[in-house]
Structure formats: C-alpha cells, structure tokens
Write a protein that holds these residues in place. Structure first.
Motif, short mmCIF file in Angstrom:
data_model
loop_
_atom_site.label_atom_id
_atom_site.label_comp_id
_atom_site.label_asym_id
_atom_site.label_seq_id
_atom_site.Cartn_x
_atom_site.Cartn_y
_atom_site.Cartn_z
N ASN A 12 15.89 30.74 30.16
CA ASN A 12 14.98 31.80 30.20
C ASN A 12 15.68 33.00 30.54
O ASN A 12 15.90 33.14 31.61
CB ASN A 12 13.82 31.40 31.09
N TYR A 13 15.57 34.10 29.61
CA TYR A 13 16.15 35.29 29.79
C TYR A 13 15.08 36.39 30.22
O TYR A 13 15.54 37.35 30.13
CB TYR A 13 17.07 35.90 28.67
N GLY A 14 13.99 35.96 30.47
CA GLY A 14 12.77 36.82 30.65
C GLY A 14 12.42 37.36 31.93
O GLY A 14 11.52 37.40 32.46
N LYS A 15 13.61 37.17 32.97
CA LYS A 15 13.36 37.40 34.44
C LYS A 15 13.33 39.05 34.64
O LYS A 15 12.41 39.31 35.51
CB LYS A 15 14.60 37.10 35.07
N LYS A 16 13.94 39.76 33.73
CA LYS A 16 13.95 41.21 33.90
C LYS A 16 12.59 41.77 33.16
O LYS A 16 12.05 42.85 33.54
CB LYS A 16 15.18 41.85 33.78
N HIS A 17 12.66 41.40 31.82
CA HIS A 17 11.43 41.98 31.19
C HIS A 17 10.79 40.97 30.77
O HIS A 17 11.11 40.04 29.95
CB HIS A 17 12.15 42.76 29.69
N LYS A 18 9.38 41.07 30.63
CA LYS A 18 8.43 40.17 30.19
C LYS A 18 8.27 39.86 28.74
O LYS A 18 7.78 39.11 28.50
CB LYS A 18 6.93 40.39 30.93
N PRO A 62 13.13 47.16 26.93
CA PRO A 62 13.98 46.44 26.23
C PRO A 62 13.77 46.96 24.72
O PRO A 62 13.45 46.12 23.79
CB PRO A 62 13.72 45.07 26.59
N ASN A 63 13.93 48.15 24.27
CA ASN A 63 13.69 48.28 22.76
C ASN A 63 14.89 49.24 22.19
O ASN A 63 14.74 49.94 21.38
CB ASN A 63 12.51 49.40 22.79
N THR A 64 16.12 48.60 22.57
CA THR A 64 17.42 49.34 22.12
C THR A 64 17.54 48.98 20.54
O THR A 64 17.17 47.90 20.21
CB THR A 64 18.72 48.90 22.75
N GLU A 65 18.23 49.54 19.78
CA GLU A 65 18.45 49.55 18.56
C GLU A 65 19.44 48.26 18.37
O GLU A 65 19.40 47.51 17.44
CB GLU A 65 19.24 50.66 17.72
N PHE A 66 20.43 48.10 19.57
CA PHE A 66 21.19 46.98 19.30
C PHE A 66 20.33 45.47 19.41
O PHE A 66 20.58 44.65 18.53
CB PHE A 66 22.26 46.89 20.55
N ARG A 67 19.53 45.72 20.07
CA ARG A 67 18.47 44.33 20.45
C ARG A 67 17.92 44.07 18.88
O ARG A 67 17.78 42.82 18.44
CB ARG A 67 17.41 44.31 21.59
N LYS A 68 17.18 44.97 18.42
CA LYS A 68 16.58 44.67 17.10
C LYS A 68 17.47 44.36 15.95
O LYS A 68 17.05 43.37 15.35
CB LYS A 68 15.69 46.02 16.81
N CYS A 69 18.58 44.97 15.97
CA CYS A 69 19.79 44.35 14.96
C CYS A 69 20.13 43.08 15.19
O CYS A 69 20.26 42.40 14.29
CB CYS A 69 20.83 45.58 14.74
N TYR A 70 20.50 42.85 16.52
CA TYR A 70 20.86 41.47 16.79
C TYR A 70 19.87 40.39 16.38
O TYR A 70 20.25 39.36 15.94
CB TYR A 70 21.45 41.68 18.23
N PHE A 107 26.17 49.84 18.94
CA PHE A 107 26.72 49.13 20.14
C PHE A 107 26.78 49.93 21.35
O PHE A 107 26.40 49.37 22.59
CB PHE A 107 28.20 48.75 20.05
N PHE A 108 26.92 51.33 21.24
CA PHE A 108 26.57 52.14 22.37
C PHE A 108 25.38 52.37 22.86
O PHE A 108 25.04 52.35 23.98
CB PHE A 108 27.39 53.49 22.01
N ASP A 109 24.16 52.03 22.00
CA ASP A 109 22.81 52.20 22.47
C ASP A 109 22.49 50.93 23.36
O ASP A 109 21.64 50.76 24.20
CB ASP A 109 21.99 52.14 21.35
N GLY A 110 23.30 49.70 23.13
CA GLY A 110 23.12 48.55 23.86
C GLY A 110 23.88 48.50 25.17
O GLY A 110 23.43 47.61 25.90
N LEU A 111 24.49 49.70 25.46
CA LEU A 111 24.97 49.50 26.94
C LEU A 111 23.86 49.63 27.95
O LEU A 111 24.17 49.36 28.94
CB LEU A 111 25.83 50.86 27.07
N ARG A 112 22.48 50.10 27.81
CA ARG A 112 21.55 50.05 28.87
C ARG A 112 21.02 48.67 28.87
O ARG A 112 19.96 48.60 29.53
CB ARG A 112 20.56 51.39 28.41
N GLU A 113 21.32 47.72 28.10
CA GLU A 113 20.78 46.43 27.99
C GLU A 113 21.13 45.82 29.45
O GLU A 113 22.18 45.87 29.99
CB GLU A 113 21.25 45.46 27.04
N GLU A 114 20.13 45.00 29.99
CA GLU A 114 20.35 44.30 31.39
C GLU A 114 20.29 42.83 31.17
O GLU A 114 20.47 42.17 32.18
CB GLU A 114 19.25 44.80 32.18
#
Length: 264
Positions: free
Chosen positions: A2-8, A99-107, A142-149
């Motif tokens: 479960n990776y939903g600890k930070k963002h529901k 959690p709406n980075t372009e990196f997350r959407k593309c991945y 990839f730079f937009d994904g640097l703020r991912e937690e």
C-alpha cells in the motif's frame, strides 16, 4: 503493498491515481485564509484588540444576554494588555503538493520506457537506449516528478534524471528553458526532502555539460527566492554528530554548494 500513506488518491503501485481536485495546485498554502480570501490580510480592531477580516461578520450580543442598563459599577477595569502580534507570513510553511505530476500520469499510462530493475540495489531498466530518447519530451517529464513523495514514482523520477543527465551531453543545453517550471514548482512546495533532491539534481545538471550554468542565469529569478529562504537553515548542535551531513540532507549546506557551483 500500500503506497497510499501520504496521498489518499493512490491505492497501490498497480492502480491508477484517482482524479485530483483542479483547485489544488502545487505550491498553494495548505491552510487557506478564511472568508476574506487568500490575498486579504486581517485588520486590527482596537476595540477587541484582535485581528479580524473585513468580510467576517462581527459577533453581536443577543437580546437580554448582556450587562446593559447598569448606571454605575464599582468593578475595577481590567488593565489593557499589549496588542496581539500580527499573524505569521508563513514563508517556511509546507505548501500543498498534490499527486498530479506529469511523470505519474505518463508512468501509469505506460508512456515511459522505464521499469524498476530489482537487483542488489534498485536501478532503472531502460527499454530503449537513452541516447535515442527525445530530451525535449522526456527530460521535463522526469524533472516534474522530482516533487513526488511516493514510491516507486519518487525513485524512478530521481534516478531517471541522473541517468538522462549522465548520457545527455550536448542534448541537455537546448532543454534548459523547459526545466525551469518543474524546478520552480518543486521548490515552491517548501518540503525539505524535495528541496534537497532538487538541489542535488541542479548540481548534477550544471556538471553534466558546458555552458549549462550560464544558461541558468536568466532564470535566477525563478530559482533563487526559495534558496534565499533556506540558505541559513543549518543545525547548530555544538560538538555532536549530524548524520544528515553524511547523507547530504542539510539544506543550508546544499544551497551554499549549489550557489558556489553556479558561480564557477
């Protein structure tokens, strides 16, 4: 897992991230100011010795609930205390980081040619040669994904930046203008872990090619304000051991190293 600890909004790494409220933008204040709006500051009311918003309705006494009608009183008046201090500006407060980075959407769509290679130490398994990638398209993502937690997005974005910068060469310099907004957005979150990651990537970016430090000069207005806030953020612990120095997680030292590298 479960990776939903930070963002529901996130279930597992194999699920799609649910939709995010479009009003949530990275860098916004987490606790918005009440009724007057975000930009309005409260005014000082000398009668109540408090700060109130103009649009807020004052509390009024109801009928037959006060002490009116008393012609005299022998009660001693309370000494007037010092006026309350003005509210904090909140320059160091943590900002919203949805959690709406372009990196997350593309991945999650499978648009990125990467996967986690589980070996002794995790690394990225590239499905194509990095030299054949279009840096104008992939490097800003990839730079937009640097703020991912969350993992695996955090690891993939950070390691992907290092891999692309290492193999980029002359392809990196033309992409510099497209990297400024992702860098500024990540720094505006005011989160220490994200700021440290961005500073390390900035140092690697400057060392990865010629004339990159000079190309960043026109964009100092977007990068330096947050660095100015945290330049003195060091720990004064006397003769004790600060283990974050070994991990390079002290923001003040990283800011000094980055600024020195910009000037060389």
């Amino acid at each position: 897992l479960n990776y939903g600890k930070k963002h529901k909004e996130t279930g597992t790494a194999f699920d799609m991230t649910a939709g995010i409220d479009p009003s949530r933008r990275p860098g916004n204040f987490v606790n918005r100011r009440p009724p007057g709006g975000v930009e309005e500051l409260p005014g000082y009311n000398s009668a109540t010795m408090t700060y109130v918003y103009k649009s807020a309705k004052p509390d009024r006494l109801k009928a037959h609930s006060g002490t009116g009608g008393m012609v005299s009183s022998r009660a001693k008046a309370k000494p007037a205390g010092p006026p309350p201090k003005p509210p904090k500006a909140g320059a160091f407060e943590v900002r919203d980081n949805p959690p709406n980075t372009e990196f997350r959407k593309c991945y999650e769509r499978g648009d990125l040619p990467i996967a986690v290679d589980h070996r002794g130490t995790n690394c990225i398994s590239w499905k194509v040669d990095i030299d054949k990638l279009d840096y104008h398209h992939y490097l800003p993502i990839f730079f937009d994904g640097l703020r991912e937690e969350e993992e695996p997005y955090k690891f993939l974005a950070l390691q992907g930046c290092y891999d692309m910068l290492e193999a980029g060469g002359s392809k990196i310099l033309p992409v510099i203008p497209q990297l400024i907004i992702p860098i500024k957005t990540a720094l505006n979150t005011r989160k220490r872990g994200i700021i440290c990651a961005v500073l390390k990537v900035l140092q690697y970016l400057v060392r990865s090619g010629d004339m990159i430090g000079e190309a960043l000069v026109p964009y100092y207005r977007q990068i330096l304000p947050v660095l100015n806030l945290f330049k003195n953020d060091n720990k004064n612990i006397g003769d004790q051991i600060d283990y974050s120095q070994q991990k390079r997680m002290t923001i003040g030292d990283l800011v000094t190293e980055t600024l020195d590298l910009f000037e060389t």
